[in-house]
Design a protein around this motif. Structure first.
Motif, PDB file in Angstrom:
ATOM      1  N   LEU A 270      40.862  -3.278 -37.584  1.00 42.10           N
ATOM      2  CA  LEU A 270      41.352  -3.285 -36.207  1.00 42.10           C
ATOM      3  C   LEU A 270      42.865  -3.440 -36.255  1.00 42.10           C
ATOM      4  O   LEU A 270      43.366  -4.375 -36.884  1.00 42.10           O
ATOM      5  CB  LEU A 270      40.713  -4.430 -35.421  1.00 42.10           C
ATOM      6  N   LYS A 271      43.595  -2.508 -35.608  1.00 44.45           N
ATOM      7  CA  LYS A 271      45.055  -2.507 -35.706  1.00 44.45           C
ATOM      8  C   LYS A 271      45.701  -2.311 -34.340  1.00 44.45           C
ATOM      9  O   LYS A 271      45.141  -1.636 -33.474  1.00 44.45           O
ATOM     10  CB  LYS A 271      45.531  -1.385 -36.634  1.00 44.45           C
ATOM     11  N   ALA A 272      46.888  -2.901 -34.171  1.00 45.26           N
ATOM     12  CA  ALA A 272      47.725  -2.684 -32.992  1.00 45.26           C
ATOM     13  C   ALA A 272      49.047  -2.101 -33.473  1.00 45.26           C
ATOM     14  O   ALA A 272      49.600  -2.553 -34.483  1.00 45.26           O
ATOM     15  CB  ALA A 272      47.950  -3.992 -32.240  1.00 45.26           C
ATOM     16  N   GLY A 273      49.546  -1.091 -32.751  1.00 39.57           N
ATOM     17  CA  GLY A 273      50.765  -0.426 -33.202  1.00 39.57           C
ATOM     18  C   GLY A 273      51.731  -0.145 -32.076  1.00 39.57           C
ATOM     19  O   GLY A 273      51.371  -0.118 -30.898  1.00 39.57           O
ATOM     20  N   VAL A 274      52.980   0.070 -32.452  1.00 44.18           N
ATOM     21  CA  VAL A 274      54.014   0.516 -31.520  1.00 44.18           C
ATOM     22  C   VAL A 274      54.699   1.716 -32.155  1.00 44.18           C
ATOM     23  O   VAL A 274      55.001   1.703 -33.351  1.00 44.18           O
ATOM     24  CB  VAL A 274      55.012  -0.619 -31.184  1.00 44.18           C
ATOM     25  N   ASN A 275      54.910   2.777 -31.367  1.00 45.33           N
ATOM     26  CA  ASN A 275      55.413   4.040 -31.887  1.00 45.33           C
ATOM     27  C   ASN A 275      56.549   4.573 -31.026  1.00 45.33           C
ATOM     28  O   ASN A 275      56.496   4.494 -29.787  1.00 45.33           O
ATOM     29  CB  ASN A 275      54.296   5.096 -31.898  1.00 45.33           C
TER      30      ASN A 275
END
Length: 199
Positions: free
Chosen positions: A42-47
């Protein structure tokens, strides 16, 4: 006779020693499928994102879940919220404002596996609902003065290149490059980082 008793005792000691190890590396590899990985992430990202047709830029925040089906193949779901704008210096206003609610199904394959680093390629179908304010809409949406409001949904495809670094016990961090192409509306190029955990 003594040799036979000694060999039986040695075998019993080795069996007890092996059975006392509750979760060995080989067992983990067999159960979870490859390179000692946990089966789910499970991952959270900002792009950072760039929309080529509108020449607008912004950020996308995303959450993703993936699960390994075998040694290298995984399936996942990615959900994101994108906000991008284009500022016109001559008019002193934002001529483009984009808000996208995005979702993607992903199939990925690990092209490189290591104890610390993973590199994977993936692709899958993608969908989005977009709300735009556009000064050059090309016959779309509802006109409001000098700008047009567009609210519609699009379907398309996306592909990505991603790497993961194992951190601490079950943590993961890495980077991702994605390209989204839709049937209608501008495509999206995103480059970002993520943080999550394996379980």
């Amino acid at each position: 006779m003594r040799f036979r008793v000694a060999s039986i005792a040695l075998s019993a000691c080795l069996s007890i020693l092996l059975l006392s190890q509750p979760y060995t590396a080989s067992a983990q590899t067999f159960v979870n499928g490859g390179a000692g990985k946990e089966p789910a992430t499970l991952k959270a990202g900002v792009n950072f994102v760039w929309l080529s047709e509108n020449d607008s830029q912004g950020l996308m925040f995303s959450n993703s879940f993936s699960h390994y089906l075998g040694d290298r193949l995984s399936l996942g779901l990615n959900l994101g919220l994108l906000s991008a704008k284009r500022y016109d210096d001559s008019k002193q206003i934002y001529t483009i404002q984009n808000t996208f609610y995005m979702g993607s199904l992903e199939a990925a394959f690990d092209v490189m596996q290591g104890e610390i680093v993973l590199l994977r390629l993936g692709a899958g179908p993608s969908f989005r609902h977009r709300a735009e304010i556009n000064s050059d809409p090309e016959g779309q949406g509802t006109v409001d003065g000098s700008v047009t409001h567009i609210k519609t949904s699009d379907v398309g495809l996306h592909g990505f290149l991603e790497n993961d670094f194992s951190i601490l016990r079950n943590g993961v961090a890495g980077g991702r490059i994605s390209y989204f192409h839709y049937k209608d509306g501008t495509p999206v190029l995103s480059i970002g980082m993520h943080l999550g955990f394996k379980f």
